[in-house]
Every structure is written in structure tokens, then in C-alpha cells.
Write a protein that holds these residues in place. Structure first.
Motif, PDB file in Angstrom:
ATOM      1  N   VAL A   9       0.864  -1.188   0.000  1.00  0.00           N
ATOM      2  CA  VAL A   9       0.000   0.000   0.000  1.00  0.00           C
ATOM      3  C   VAL A   9       0.895   1.230   0.000  1.00  0.00           C
ATOM      4  CG1 VAL A   9      -1.905   1.199   1.142  1.00  0.00           C
ATOM      5  CG2 VAL A   9      -1.658  -1.289   1.407  1.00  0.00           C
ATOM      6  N   THR A  10       1.018   1.908  -1.154  1.00  0.00           N
ATOM      7  CA  THR A  10       1.819   3.134  -1.152  1.00  0.00           C
ATOM      8  C   THR A  10       1.019   4.218  -0.426  1.00  0.00           C
ATOM      9  OG1 THR A  10       1.038   4.166  -3.208  1.00  0.00           O
ATOM     10  CG2 THR A  10       2.773   2.472  -3.421  1.00  0.00           C
ATOM     11  N   GLY A  11       1.729   5.094   0.258  1.00  0.00           N
ATOM     12  CA  GLY A  11       1.020   6.066   1.105  1.00  0.00           C
ATOM     13  C   GLY A  11       0.274   5.358   2.220  1.00  0.00           C
ATOM     14  N   GLY A  12       0.804   4.214   2.625  1.00  0.00           N
ATOM     15  CA  GLY A  12       0.110   3.345   3.591  1.00  0.00           C
ATOM     16  C   GLY A  12      -0.006   3.936   4.979  1.00  0.00           C
ATOM     17  N   LEU A  60       9.477   3.883   0.965  1.00  0.00           N
ATOM     18  CA  LEU A  60       9.330   3.808  -0.495  1.00  0.00           C
ATOM     19  C   LEU A  60       8.987   5.190  -1.046  1.00  0.00           C
ATOM     20  CD1 LEU A  60       8.877   1.290  -2.667  1.00  0.00           C
ATOM     21  CD2 LEU A  60       6.582   2.230  -2.667  1.00  0.00           C
ATOM     22  N   ASP A  61       9.647   5.546  -2.143  1.00  0.00           N
ATOM     23  CA  ASP A  61       9.323   6.798  -2.839  1.00  0.00           C
ATOM     24  C   ASP A  61       8.791   6.435  -4.216  1.00  0.00           C
ATOM     25  OD1 ASP A  61       9.157   9.184  -4.145  1.00  0.00           O
ATOM     26  OD2 ASP A  61      11.220   9.823  -3.717  1.00  0.00           O
ATOM     27  N   ILE A  62       7.519   6.751  -4.458  1.00  0.00           N
ATOM     28  CA  ILE A  62       6.898   6.331  -5.730  1.00  0.00           C
ATOM     29  C   ILE A  62       7.474   7.065  -6.938  1.00  0.00           C
ATOM     30  CG2 ILE A  62       4.727   5.676  -4.593  1.00  0.00           C
ATOM     31  CD1 ILE A  62       3.493   8.225  -6.057  1.00  0.00           C
ATOM     32  N   THR A  63       8.285   8.102  -6.692  1.00  0.00           N
ATOM     33  CA  THR A  63       8.869   8.850  -7.816  1.00  0.00           C
ATOM     34  C   THR A  63      10.317   8.445  -8.074  1.00  0.00           C
ATOM     35  OG1 THR A  63       9.659  10.691  -6.451  1.00  0.00           O
ATOM     36  CG2 THR A  63       7.395  10.835  -7.239  1.00  0.00           C
ATOM     37  N   ASP A  64      10.763   7.365  -7.461  1.00  0.00           N
ATOM     38  CA  ASP A  64      12.179   6.984  -7.545  1.00  0.00           C
ATOM     39  C   ASP A  64      12.295   5.496  -7.911  1.00  0.00           C
ATOM     40  OD1 ASP A  64      14.804   6.300  -7.115  1.00  0.00           O
ATOM     41  OD2 ASP A  64      14.921   7.127  -5.087  1.00  0.00           O
ATOM     42  N   LYS A  65      12.765   5.229  -9.121  1.00  0.00           N
ATOM     43  CA  LYS A  65      12.834   3.851  -9.620  1.00  0.00           C
ATOM     44  C   LYS A  65      13.735   2.974  -8.744  1.00  0.00           C
ATOM     45  CE  LYS A  65      13.024   1.461 -14.023  1.00  0.00           C
ATOM     46  NZ  LYS A  65      13.186   1.569 -15.450  1.00  0.00           N
ATOM     47  N   VAL A  66      14.842   3.559  -8.273  1.00  0.00           N
ATOM     48  CA  VAL A  66      15.778   2.791  -7.433  1.00  0.00           C
ATOM     49  C   VAL A  66      15.066   2.344  -6.154  1.00  0.00           C
ATOM     50  CG1 VAL A  66      17.933   2.924  -6.107  1.00  0.00           C
ATOM     51  CG2 VAL A  66      17.805   3.933  -8.406  1.00  0.00           C
ATOM     52  N   SER A  67      14.321   3.253  -5.552  1.00  0.00           N
ATOM     53  CA  SER A  67      13.581   2.935  -4.330  1.00  0.00           C
ATOM     54  C   SER A  67      12.546   1.841  -4.597  1.00  0.00           C
ATOM     55  CB  SER A  67      12.903   4.218  -3.824  1.00  0.00           C
ATOM     56  OG  SER A  67      11.944   3.933  -2.857  1.00  0.00           O
ATOM     57  N   LEU A  68      11.836   1.923  -5.726  1.00  0.00           N
ATOM     58  CA  LEU A  68      10.808   0.928  -6.063  1.00  0.00           C
ATOM     59  C   LEU A  68      11.435  -0.448  -6.284  1.00  0.00           C
ATOM     60  CD1 LEU A  68       8.781   3.244  -8.434  1.00  0.00           C
ATOM     61  CD2 LEU A  68       7.873   2.181  -6.359  1.00  0.00           C
ATOM     62  N   GLU A  69      12.543  -0.474  -7.022  1.00  0.00           N
ATOM     63  CA  GLU A  69      13.186  -1.774  -7.305  1.00  0.00           C
ATOM     64  C   GLU A  69      13.773  -2.381  -6.027  1.00  0.00           C
ATOM     65  OE1 GLU A  69      15.638  -0.719 -10.662  1.00  0.00           O
ATOM     66  OE2 GLU A  69      14.071  -1.329 -12.070  1.00  0.00           O
ATOM     67  N   ALA A  70      14.330  -1.523  -5.166  1.00  0.00           N
ATOM     68  CA  ALA A  70      14.878  -2.016  -3.894  1.00  0.00           C
ATOM     69  C   ALA A  70      13.746  -2.554  -3.018  1.00  0.00           C
ATOM     70  CB  ALA A  70      15.627  -0.893  -3.175  1.00  0.00           C
ATOM     71  N   GLY A  71      12.613  -1.881  -3.030  1.00  0.00           N
ATOM     72  CA  GLY A  71      11.463  -2.333  -2.234  1.00  0.00           C
ATOM     73  C   GLY A  71      10.992  -3.709  -2.683  1.00  0.00           C
ATOM     74  N   ILE A  72      10.877  -3.886  -3.985  1.00  0.00           N
ATOM     75  CA  ILE A  72      10.449  -5.186  -4.525  1.00  0.00           C
ATOM     76  C   ILE A  72      11.459  -6.272  -4.132  1.00  0.00           C
ATOM     77  CG2 ILE A  72      10.198  -6.505  -6.680  1.00  0.00           C
ATOM     78  CD1 ILE A  72       8.710  -4.134  -7.845  1.00  0.00           C
ATOM     79  N   ALA A  89      -0.509   6.610  -2.713  1.00  0.00           N
ATOM     80  CA  ALA A  89       0.237   7.751  -2.160  1.00  0.00           C
ATOM     81  C   ALA A  89      -0.357   9.062  -2.685  1.00  0.00           C
ATOM     82  CB  ALA A  89       1.709   7.645  -2.545  1.00  0.00           C
ATOM     83  N   TYR A  90      -0.115  10.134  -1.946  1.00  0.00           N
ATOM     84  CA  TYR A  90      -0.715  11.426  -2.303  1.00  0.00           C
ATOM     85  C   TYR A  90       0.368  12.502  -2.222  1.00  0.00           C
ATOM     86  CZ  TYR A  90      -4.582  14.889  -2.392  1.00  0.00           C
ATOM     87  OH  TYR A  90      -5.456  15.893  -2.706  1.00  0.00           O
ATOM     88  N   PRO A  91       1.330  12.460  -3.156  1.00  0.00           N
ATOM     89  CA  PRO A  91       2.365  13.486  -3.134  1.00  0.00           C
ATOM     90  C   PRO A  91       1.833  14.819  -3.646  1.00  0.00           C
ATOM     91  CG  PRO A  91       2.733  11.953  -4.958  1.00  0.00           C
ATOM     92  CD  PRO A  91       1.471  11.523  -4.278  1.00  0.00           C
ATOM     93  N   ARG A  92       2.217  15.893  -3.035  1.00  0.00           N
ATOM     94  CA  ARG A  92       1.891  17.225  -3.578  1.00  0.00           C
ATOM     95  C   ARG A  92       2.994  18.192  -3.184  1.00  0.00           C
ATOM     96  NH1 ARG A  92      -1.393  14.560   0.615  1.00  0.00           N
ATOM     97  NH2 ARG A  92      -3.001  15.925   1.375  1.00  0.00           N
ATOM     98  N   ASN A  93       3.223  19.215  -3.998  1.00  0.00           N
ATOM     99  CA  ASN A  93       4.274  20.177  -3.657  1.00  0.00           C
ATOM    100  C   ASN A  93       3.700  21.275  -2.765  1.00  0.00           C
ATOM    101  OD1 ASN A  93       3.116  22.204  -5.207  1.00  0.00           O
ATOM    102  ND2 ASN A  93       4.796  22.333  -6.669  1.00  0.00           N
ATOM    103  N   LYS A  94       4.557  22.232  -2.366  1.00  0.00           N
ATOM    104  CA  LYS A  94       4.115  23.185  -1.338  1.00  0.00           C
ATOM    105  C   LYS A  94       3.035  24.151  -1.844  1.00  0.00           C
ATOM    106  CE  LYS A  94       7.879  26.637  -1.804  1.00  0.00           C
ATOM    107  NZ  LYS A  94       7.993  26.501  -3.266  1.00  0.00           N
ATOM    108  N   ASN A  95       2.895  24.283  -3.148  1.00  0.00           N
ATOM    109  CA  ASN A  95       1.894  25.208  -3.696  1.00  0.00           C
ATOM    110  C   ASN A  95       0.642  24.495  -4.201  1.00  0.00           C
ATOM    111  OD1 ASN A  95       3.504  27.436  -3.206  1.00  0.00           O
ATOM    112  ND2 ASN A  95       4.592  27.203  -5.158  1.00  0.00           N
ATOM    113  N   TYR A  96       0.515  23.223  -3.892  1.00  0.00           N
ATOM    114  CA  TYR A  96      -0.622  22.436  -4.355  1.00  0.00           C
ATOM    115  C   TYR A  96      -1.928  22.978  -3.752  1.00  0.00           C
ATOM    116  CZ  TYR A  96      -3.745  18.459  -4.929  1.00  0.00           C
ATOM    117  OH  TYR A  96      -4.810  17.655  -5.242  1.00  0.00           O
TER     118      TYR A  96
END
Ligand SMILES: NC(=O)c1ccc[n+]([C@@H]2O[C@H](COP(=O)([O-])OP(=O)(O)OC[C@H]3O[C@@H](n4cnc5c(N)ncnc54)[C@H](O)[C@@H]3O)[C@@H](O)[C@H]2O)c1
Length: 254
Positions: A9-12, A60-72, A89-96
Motif C-alpha cells: 500500500v503506497t502512502g500506507g 518507499l518513494d513512488i517517484t524513484d525507480k531505485v527505491s521501487l526496485e529495492a522495495g520489490i 500515495a498522495y504526493p503534492r508540492n508546497k503550492n498544491y
């Protein structure tokens, strides 16, 4: 319904994700609380699974392939397989979340990239793993605002709006689902969307009342109201359900 299934569950650690992790454990599965915020993920895993190892935390960072592959790789080593993924997951930047006139192009692009781009990347990496494993189920979180035009009037007299980025992201998620479902349907990988209505989280009573006018018997939902649909989509009861969008909104979008 999810006996011994390992489900990421991303953003779990968030509002909805933590309830999803609880539902997975309640249904006999193993919940992987996969979040950028490891401390919050550890707390959620402890609350949901205690010392049973039915819920584990994973940074886990859903925007980072290395993190995703390491997680798997970590999960494969621990459990031997992974059965499901919820892109939640619900990423948003500071001006969202600004009003339409105030949204800068750079912020629009960054939020699209973090959220829709992150769902794409996570789906790409997990689908390849699931296809090689010859099975897996993905549930992508969209929203009613991925399927209908905004009802701006429910935000009158509140500091909130329905952000334009959100409409673009969540409608994109619905079609990303269909693309992946079509691409991988012969490989045993199922991909579906869950599109919830708003979830209550301390919003002002006047907003809740304005919103509820468009609903059936409840109005804004609790995260628990979504778990039945989620568990179904992840379970073998949905073994031939793919590319679909399950809207759970007490009639708001009708
Ligand atoms: N809350 C609602 O009313 C509502 C309604 C419909 C749909 N949704 C959708 O449900 C999902 C969950 O929403 P929520 O309200 O529980 O969000 P939330 O803000 O409570 O939780 C989001 C979680 O995502 C994590 N996160 C952020 N960036 C990340 C990254 N790059 N990698 C991994 N994790 C990251 C955060 O640390 C946080 O724990 C989202 O897709 C949201 O759009 C929410």
C-alpha cells in the motif's frame, strides 16, 4: 478474502492507506505499509499488525525507480512473492491546491509529475515484476473528480477548492489503469481503479452539509466505507475483473 496475500500500500501511513492496511490484515493478508515517511509507516504497521508481522513498514518513494526496485527486492527476499499493489500515495508540492487563476505552470507540472508520474512509474516497475511472476493485482486510487466535473459550489465560503491539477491527475489515473490492464491482460496482471467520494477528516460542518446535499444517505465517507470495494478488487473473487473503475461515493457523482 486475502489469505496470505502480500499487498503493498503506497502512502500506507496516510488517512485512507492506514485503513486499507488494516483491512488487508483483517482479511488474512500481509500489509506492506510503503510510505515516504518511514516513521509514520512504522507506527501504522505497529498499530495494524502489532508483533505478528502481518503488517510491515517499508520506506518507499513512488517517484524513484531505485527505491521501487529495492522495495520489490526486499519483499521478494522476505516473502517470496508479492500479490498486490495499491497506488494510494498522495504526493503534492508546497503550492498544491491553489485556485485556478493562481496555479503556476511549474507547480502544475511538478504535481502532475509527482502524482500521475509516480503512479505511472510504480505501475511500470510492479507490472513488470507481476508479469514475470505470472500474476498480480493493482488498484489505482482515483477520485470522483477523476470522473466528473468539479462541484465548485460545495467549496463556497471555505478556504478549499478542487484543484485543477487533481482533476488532470485523477482522470489520467483512470485511463492509465485501462492502458496497463490492456497491455498486461494476457500476463495475469489485473489493473483496476477505485474512485472514492470525499473522506471526512475534520472538515467544517457547513462544508459537510453542502456536500451531503448531493449524496444518498451519508455524504462524506469514512475510509472504512472504501475497504469492501478494495478487498474485492484485490481478491480472487475479482479474478476476471480488469480495466474497470469502481466508484464509491454515496451517489455524489450521479
Ligand atoms: N482524502 C480524500 O477525501 C480522498 C478522496 C478520494 C481519493 N483520495 C485519494 O486517496 C489516496 C490517499 O489519500 P489520503 O487522503 O489518505 O492522503 P494522505 O495525505 O492522508 O496520505 C498520503 C500518504 O502518501 C505519502 N506519500 C507522499 N508522497 C509519497 C511518495 N513520493 N512516495 C510514497 N509515499 C508518499 C505520505 O507520506 C502520506 O502518508 C490519494 O490517491 C487520494 O488522491 C482521497
Amino acid at each position: 478474502m486475502l489469505e496470505d496475500k502480500v499487498i503493498v500500500v503506497t502512502g500506507g501511513a496516510g488517512l485512507i492507506g492506514s485503513r486499507f492496511c488494516q483491512a488487508i490484515v483483517d482479511q488474512g493478508g500481509i500489509a506492506v505499509v510503503a510510505d515516504l515517511n518511514l516513521e509514520a509507516a512504522e507506527k501504522t504497521a505497529q498499530t495494524v499488525g502489532g508483533d505478528t508481522r502481518r503488517a510491515i513498514a517499508l520506506k518507499l518513494d513512488i517517484t524513484d525507480k531505485v527505491s521501487l526496485e529495492a522495495g520489490i527486492a526486499t519483499l521478494r527476499d522476505s516473502f517470496g512473492r508479492i500479490d498486490g499493489l495499491i497506488n494510494n500515495a498522495y504526493p503534492r508540492n508546497k503550492n498544491y491546491g491553489r485556485r485556478l487563476e493562481e496555479v503556476e505552470y511549474a507547480d502544475f507540472c511538478e504535481n502532475m509529475s509527482l502524482h500521475l508520474g509516480g503512479y505511472f512509474l510504480t505501475s511500470q516497475v510492479f507490472s513488470a515484476y507481476f508479469a514475470a511472476q505470472k500474476g498480480g493485482a493493482i488498484v489505482n486510487m482515483s477520485s470522483i473528480y477523476g470522473v466528473m466535473a468539479p462541484r465548485f459550489e460545495v467549496y463556497d465560503n471555505t478556504p478549499m477548492t478542487m484543484p485543477v491539477e487533481y482533476a488532470a491527475i485523477k482522470s489520467g489515473v483512470v485511463h492509465l489503469t485501462r492502458y496497463f490492464a490492456q497491455y498486461y491482460k494476457a500476463s495475469g496482471v489485473r489493473v483496476n481503479t477505485l474512485s472514492p467520494g470525499g473522506v471526512e477528516d475534520g472538515q467544517a460542518p457547513s462544508f459537510l452539509a453542502a456536500y451531503a446535499q448531493f449524496c444518498g444517505t451519508k455524504g462524506m465517507l469514512d475510509a472504512d466505507d472504501l475497504t469492501g470495494g478494495l478487498v474485492f478488487l484485490l481478491s480472487d473473487h475479482a479474478r476476471y475483473v480488469t480495466g474497470q473503475n469502481l466508484v464509491i461515493d454515496d451517489g455524489f457523482s450521479l
